[in-house]
Design an enzyme around this catalytic site. Sequence first.
Site, PDB file in Angstrom:
ATOM      1  N   GLU A  14       0.816  -1.213   0.000  1.00 44.41           N
ATOM      2  CA  GLU A  14       0.000   0.000   0.000  1.00 44.41           C
ATOM      3  C   GLU A  14       0.854   1.270   0.000  1.00 44.41           C
ATOM      4  O   GLU A  14       0.352   2.349  -0.289  1.00 44.41           O
ATOM      5  CB  GLU A  14      -0.908   0.007   1.241  1.00 44.41           C
ATOM      6  CG  GLU A  14      -1.895  -1.143   1.245  1.00 44.41           C
ATOM      7  CD  GLU A  14      -2.551  -1.356   2.592  1.00 44.41           C
ATOM      8  OE1 GLU A  14      -3.706  -1.803   2.608  1.00 44.41           O
ATOM      9  OE2 GLU A  14      -1.933  -1.096   3.644  1.00 44.41           O
ATOM     10  N   GLY A  80     -12.208  -3.902   3.389  1.00 41.69           N
ATOM     11  CA  GLY A  80     -13.328  -4.719   2.936  1.00 41.69           C
ATOM     12  C   GLY A  80     -14.543  -3.823   2.754  1.00 41.69           C
ATOM     13  O   GLY A  80     -14.812  -2.947   3.580  1.00 41.69           O
ATOM     14  N   MET A 194      -8.503  -3.069   9.687  1.00 42.41           N
ATOM     15  CA  MET A 194      -7.931  -3.544  10.938  1.00 42.41           C
ATOM     16  C   MET A 194      -7.044  -2.492  11.624  1.00 42.41           C
ATOM     17  O   MET A 194      -6.345  -2.835  12.584  1.00 42.41           O
ATOM     18  CB  MET A 194      -7.159  -4.850  10.684  1.00 42.41           C
ATOM     19  CG  MET A 194      -8.060  -5.945  10.108  1.00 42.41           C
ATOM     20  SD  MET A 194      -7.227  -7.507   9.785  1.00 42.41           S
ATOM     21  CE  MET A 194      -6.850  -8.065  11.440  1.00 42.41           C
ATOM     22  N   GLU A 195      -7.063  -1.247  11.150  1.00 40.01           N
ATOM     23  CA  GLU A 195      -6.165  -0.225  11.735  1.00 40.01           C
ATOM     24  C   GLU A 195      -6.786   1.154  11.947  1.00 40.01           C
ATOM     25  O   GLU A 195      -6.446   1.849  12.920  1.00 40.01           O
ATOM     26  CB  GLU A 195      -4.923  -0.012  10.839  1.00 40.01           C
ATOM     27  CG  GLU A 195      -4.040  -1.208  10.660  1.00 40.01           C
ATOM     28  CD  GLU A 195      -4.542  -2.148   9.571  1.00 40.01           C
ATOM     29  OE1 GLU A 195      -5.293  -1.682   8.684  1.00 40.01           O
ATOM     30  OE2 GLU A 195      -4.226  -3.343   9.627  1.00 40.01           O
ATOM     31  N   ASP A 218     -12.089  -6.046  -1.410  1.00 40.64           N
ATOM     32  CA  ASP A 218     -12.891  -7.274  -1.327  1.00 40.64           C
ATOM     33  C   ASP A 218     -14.219  -6.921  -0.683  1.00 40.64           C
ATOM     34  O   ASP A 218     -14.396  -5.808  -0.198  1.00 40.64           O
ATOM     35  CB  ASP A 218     -12.132  -8.323  -0.493  1.00 40.64           C
ATOM     36  CG  ASP A 218     -11.906  -7.833   0.934  1.00 40.64           C
ATOM     37  OD1 ASP A 218     -12.796  -8.008   1.763  1.00 40.64           O
ATOM     38  OD2 ASP A 218     -10.838  -7.229   1.214  1.00 40.64           O
TER      39      ASP A 218
HETATM   40  N1  ADE Z   1      -8.867  -5.148   4.870  1.00 41.48           N
HETATM   41  C1  ADE Z   1      -9.131  -5.486   3.585  1.00 41.48           C
HETATM   42  N2  ADE Z   1     -10.143  -6.373   3.522  1.00 41.48           N
HETATM   43  C2  ADE Z   1     -10.519  -6.613   4.808  1.00 41.48           C
HETATM   44  C3  ADE Z   1     -11.493  -7.450   5.403  1.00 41.48           C
HETATM   45  N3  ADE Z   1     -12.286  -8.240   4.655  1.00 41.48           N
HETATM   46  N4  ADE Z   1     -11.595  -7.450   6.755  1.00 41.48           N
HETATM   47  C4  ADE Z   1     -10.795  -6.671   7.514  1.00 41.48           C
HETATM   48  N5  ADE Z   1      -9.845  -5.871   7.009  1.00 41.48           N
HETATM   49  C5  ADE Z   1      -9.716  -5.845   5.659  1.00 41.48           C
END
Ligand code: ADE
Length: 251
Positions: A14, A80, A194-195, A218
């Site tokens: 990234e 996500g 997640m951050e 995703d």
């Molecule tokens: N970062 C990218 N895709 C993710 C997902 N499905 N869950 C958590 N963090 C993500």
Amino acid sequence: MGRKIAVISALQEELSEILQLMPDEQRVPIGGRTFWQGHLQDHDVVAVLSGIGKVAAATTTAVLLERFEPEMVIVTGVAGGLSMDASVGDIVVGTGFSQHDMDASPLFQRWEMPGYGRSRFDADPVLVQVLQEAAKDAVTWLPKLLDAQTMTELGLHRPHVHQGDIITGDRFISTAADSNALRAAFPEAWAVDMETAAVAQVCHDHGIPFGAVRVVSDRADEEAHVDFQHFLNQVARHYSARIVRKALNLL
Ligand code: ADE
């Protein structure tokens, strides 16, 4: 006049192209992280890879703010897609940030951050505007970067920019059941990662303006791990660099 701006990403993919754009950068290793200090578009920039998860993101941000004293912090990377309208390739400009795995109930309300009396931090309004402009530029540019076949392979159509909340937790969301539950609990949320909310909390503690822009890699469902990896390998570095460059131009 140049500003002092920090850029945080979780993963090498990234940030790598942004680092290449900073030819004079100095590497400063602290606490298991490398901070790259240099110049980009006339600004003093410090860029750092946090690694994955809330603890990694929070400790990185605390060191960043203490040692480098940036005027503002931007998080960029992938996420996500949570909203039904967030497709792979779309960009989410974060307006607010919550930790979806925070639960000190019954002592505190579900999702409330103990000691803060709130479950959500706001993005800096100026950064929201700047990141929105930068993201609009990047979505029109993406189809020029990738040929039609790659766009189709990655499931990309005409990407859009959305403003909305980004929620964070120490979990890669990889089932439709989990993302449905998060969508029901956080109707304002467009993306999950997640951050971001961990960085937002530390910036809030220090009174530093904060903004986040994430590209949907995703749909946080059973295909998430495959889509995530493809997107990361083929698109993320170019896309993030384009957004950050444009944003720095506007600041
Ligand atoms: N970062 C990218 N895709 C993710 C997902 N499905 N869950 C958590 N963090 C993500």
